[in-house]
Motif scaffolding. Structure first.
Motif, mmCIF file in Angstrom:
data_model
loop_
_atom_site.group_PDB
_atom_site.id
_atom_site.type_symbol
_atom_site.label_atom_id
_atom_site.label_comp_id
_atom_site.label_asym_id
_atom_site.label_seq_id
_atom_site.Cartn_x
_atom_site.Cartn_y
_atom_site.Cartn_z
ATOM 1 N N UNK A 186 0.794 -1.228 0.000
ATOM 2 C CA UNK A 186 0.000 0.000 0.000
ATOM 3 C C UNK A 186 0.821 1.269 0.000
ATOM 4 N N UNK A 187 2.028 1.240 0.573
ATOM 5 C CA UNK A 187 2.905 2.408 0.521
ATOM 6 C C UNK A 187 3.797 2.314 -0.713
ATOM 7 N N UNK A 188 4.339 3.439 -1.153
ATOM 8 C CA UNK A 188 5.174 3.466 -2.355
ATOM 9 C C UNK A 188 6.604 3.856 -2.001
ATOM 10 N N UNK A 189 7.522 3.571 -2.922
ATOM 11 C CA UNK A 189 8.908 4.015 -2.734
ATOM 12 C C UNK A 189 8.946 5.530 -2.572
ATOM 13 N N UNK A 190 8.127 6.246 -3.330
ATOM 14 C CA UNK A 190 8.118 7.713 -3.240
ATOM 15 C C UNK A 190 7.746 8.175 -1.837
ATOM 16 N N UNK A 191 6.753 7.566 -1.244
ATOM 17 C CA UNK A 191 6.352 7.952 0.112
ATOM 18 C C UNK A 191 7.460 7.652 1.117
ATOM 19 N N UNK A 192 8.109 6.506 0.957
ATOM 20 C CA UNK A 192 9.213 6.160 1.858
ATOM 21 C C UNK A 192 10.369 7.129 1.657
ATOM 22 N N UNK A 193 10.625 7.485 0.410
ATOM 23 C CA UNK A 193 11.702 8.444 0.112
ATOM 24 C C UNK A 193 11.431 9.795 0.773
ATOM 25 N N UNK A 194 10.226 10.283 0.622
ATOM 26 C CA UNK A 194 9.898 11.589 1.207
ATOM 27 C C UNK A 194 10.097 11.586 2.721
ATOM 28 N N UNK A 195 9.743 10.477 3.364
ATOM 29 C CA UNK A 195 9.948 10.372 4.811
ATOM 30 C C UNK A 195 11.440 10.366 5.128
ATOM 31 N N UNK A 196 12.232 9.690 4.297
ATOM 32 C CA UNK A 196 13.680 9.645 4.532
ATOM 33 C C UNK A 196 14.302 11.032 4.431
ATOM 34 N N UNK A 197 13.830 11.838 3.498
ATOM 35 C CA UNK A 197 14.353 13.204 3.345
ATOM 36 C C UNK A 197 14.063 14.022 4.598
ATOM 37 N N UNK A 198 12.857 13.895 5.118
ATOM 38 C CA UNK A 198 12.503 14.623 6.347
ATOM 39 C C UNK A 198 13.421 14.223 7.502
ATOM 40 N N UNK A 199 13.629 12.914 7.664
ATOM 41 C CA UNK A 199 14.465 12.430 8.767
ATOM 42 C C UNK A 199 15.912 12.874 8.609
ATOM 43 N N UNK A 200 16.449 12.783 7.405
ATOM 44 C CA UNK A 200 17.845 13.151 7.180
ATOM 45 C C UNK A 200 18.062 14.654 7.329
ATOM 46 N N UNK A 201 17.143 15.443 6.795
ATOM 47 C CA UNK A 201 17.283 16.899 6.934
ATOM 48 C C UNK A 201 17.248 17.307 8.404
ATOM 49 N N UNK A 202 16.322 16.723 9.162
ATOM 50 C CA UNK A 202 16.232 17.044 10.586
ATOM 51 C C UNK A 202 17.536 16.678 11.305
ATOM 52 N N UNK A 203 18.059 15.467 11.026
ATOM 53 C CA UNK A 203 19.281 15.032 11.683
ATOM 54 C C UNK A 203 20.481 15.874 11.303
ATOM 55 N N UNK A 204 20.598 16.232 10.025
ATOM 56 C CA UNK A 204 21.735 17.032 9.566
ATOM 57 C C UNK A 204 21.676 18.455 10.119
ATOM 58 N N UNK A 205 20.472 18.964 10.329
ATOM 59 C CA UNK A 205 20.325 20.279 10.971
ATOM 60 C C UNK A 205 20.788 20.217 12.424
ATOM 61 N N UNK A 206 20.408 19.162 13.126
ATOM 62 C CA UNK A 206 20.794 19.022 14.526
ATOM 63 C C UNK A 206 22.310 18.934 14.695
ATOM 64 N N UNK A 207 22.996 18.425 13.672
ATOM 65 C CA UNK A 207 24.462 18.321 13.726
ATOM 66 C C UNK A 207 25.157 19.595 13.270
ATOM 67 N N UNK A 208 24.377 20.534 12.753
ATOM 68 C CA UNK A 208 24.971 21.773 12.257
ATOM 69 C C UNK A 208 25.496 21.665 10.839
#
Length: 485
Positions: A343-365
């Motif tokens: 029911x979920x797509x690669x695109x949906x999983x990708x979009x979630x990965x971008x959110x997680x990575x951007x948040x983590x990279x911001x926290x690291x400066x």
């Protein structure tokens, strides 16, 4: 279907060579590829290729015909031979669509599929000189007896037979990427192309190949298992022999010793800053003490490939910056694997990965300026979270990443970050490339990580390299030195 085929060809004014219609009764000892008769250790009775039965190949053709428009004709050519020099070819790999439909692993053939006559295979004419130099090849008899075609003819007769088939069809579909002059130069096909009747077949074949059968899943599990075992042995060797080329060679050796026919792609072995080059393939550097090594690797087993990536410090110790970045990528990997379900797509999983990575990279400066966060992020990770996997590494490219996943689909989950020395950010993160990639099978209830046997937790990697590798690594190092002396 066989009867229809005979009736169809009787209406064509062409004298058939002996043995070109119906199933052959001749015993075929060598048809140019493994069979149950010649290689019982590989191919079981009833199988055309290891793990895939003749019934399954016939079912694939039937399902493709059900997808094709009425009165259409599908033309699928074998992959061409590519030359390394004037007389030396590159190792041959069959086109996935031709392999999927016929099971034939050899060049030179053209398969034609139609509603009225089923599968007709045009096979290369054996040249006595080629047989002397290269061995037997599959011909008309093999097409009938081994590959279970309804009809088969020498390819030298295709110009007499195929035009009639083309003229009786309302639409022609062919594999554009392996289009062969053997049929493309026919006047009947050129005329059909001018009238807009000729289209690409791959949208139909990729649809079929997208969801794997139980037999295909077994082969993919085995291919993944071989790659995991090989990479584990390579990781052990890296403790005492941190050299990109040697690690690449070690992985290929371990895969082939376990039955793989070839690499799925040229291994990526990136030490230090080379790990920040996404498809780095030179593999010609020593890995410096304190650097990470990123290995993106896979093998092919009987037509089905594996693809996984691990990143680790051959020294057995992560720096604080390396560990922090690795923790982020590992967290994203595990969170995205959880989303792998029908029911979920690669695109949906990708979009979630971008959110997680951007948040983590911001926290690291690492990401700072809000106005350019997205632009800078895609400099550090321009890749998708994953792709379909099967007979090809980037399998079924005609199937959109927006399609809801189904049970039987296999995908990769491969978050990463690639920070070159030139990146304008915290110096401690410069020159680091990290990717963690797993193969994931979508099941009725969720997913199965078929590369789950390969360590990726930091504590497991440290334990392997520091507590287990000592004696094993030194033995392997001495063996390698002895072999090169």
């Amino acid at each position: 279907m066989q009867g229809l085929g005979r009736h169809f060809f009787k209406r064509i004014s062409f004298k058939r060579p002996s043995g070109c219609c119906g199933y052959s009764t001749r015993t075929l000892v060598d048809v140019g590829q493994p069979t149950a008769a010649s290689h019982p250790q590989l191919v079981k009775e009833g199988e055309i290729t290891p793990g895939i039965t003749g019934d399954e190949y016939i079912s694939r053709r039937k399902r493709l015909l059900e997808l094709l428009p009425e009165k259409s004709l599908a033309i699928i050519a074998a992959a061409p031979v590519k030359m390394m020099t004037d007389v030396v070819p590159y190792p041959f790999r069959q086109d996935a669509d031709y392999f999927y439909i016929t099971g034939c692993q050899q060049p030179g053939g053209v398969a034609v599929l139609g509603h009225e006559f089923g599968l007709c295979m045009f096979m290369p004419n054996p040249d006595p000189q080629d047989v002397i130099w290269q061995g037997q090849i599959a011909g008309v008899d093999a097409a009938l007896s081994t590959f279970k075609a309804e009809q088969a003819f020498p390819i030298s007769e295709m110009h007499k037979i195929l035009p009639t088939m083309i003229k009786k069809s309302s639409k022609l579909l062919h594999n554009v990427k392996t289009a062969s002059p053997a049929y493309m130069d026919l006047e009947a096909l050129r005329n059909a192309a001018l009238s807009g009747k000729v289209k690409d077949l791959s949208g139909y074949t990729h649809e079929l190949r997208w969801v794997k059968s139980p037999s295909e899943i077994r082969l993919m599990r085995e291919s993944a298992s071989i790659a995991c075992q090989a990479l584990l042995q390579t990781m052990i060797l890296s403790k005492t022999l941190a050299d990109e080329g040697m690690l690449s060679t070690k992985f290929e050796y371990e895969c082939r010793m376990r039955g793989a026919q070839r690499m799925a792609f040229n291994p990526v072995v990136g030490g230090g800053v080379n790990g920040s080059v996404i498809h780095y393939s030179r593999n010609d550097q020593k890995i410096k003490d304190g650097d990470l090594v990123l290995m993106d690797v896979g093998c092919e087993l009987h037509g089905y490939v594996s693809d996984l990536t691990r990143t680790w410090p051959p020294s057995g110790s992560f720096s604080s910056a390396q560990e922090k970045l690795y923790d982020l990528i590992l967290e994203v990997n595990k969170e995205c694997v959880k989303l792998c379900q029908p029911g979920l797509s690669i695109r949906q999983i990708h979009n979630h990965s971008v959110e997680l990575l951007q948040r983590g990279l911001k926290e690291m400066g690492i990401l700072k300026d809000k106005r350019s966060t997205s632009q800078i992020y895609y400099q550090l990770n321009p890749t998708s979270i994953g792709h379909y996997l099967g007979m090809d590494v980037h399998d079924c490219s005609m199937v959109s990443n927006d399609r809801p996943l189904k049970p039987g689909v296999v995908i990769t989950i491969e978050p990463g970050v690639y920070i070159p020395y030139s990146f304008d950010g915290p110096e401690r993160y410069q020159g680091i490339g990290i990717r963690i990639e797993d193969e994931v099978l979508i099941t009725e209830t969720g997913h199965e990580v078929i590369t789950g046997s390969m360590p990726k937790e930091i504590q497991h990697i440290k334990s392997l390299l520091n507590n287990y590798c000592g004696n094993r690594g030194m033995e392997a190092h001495n063996d390698m030195r002895a072999a090169s002396s």
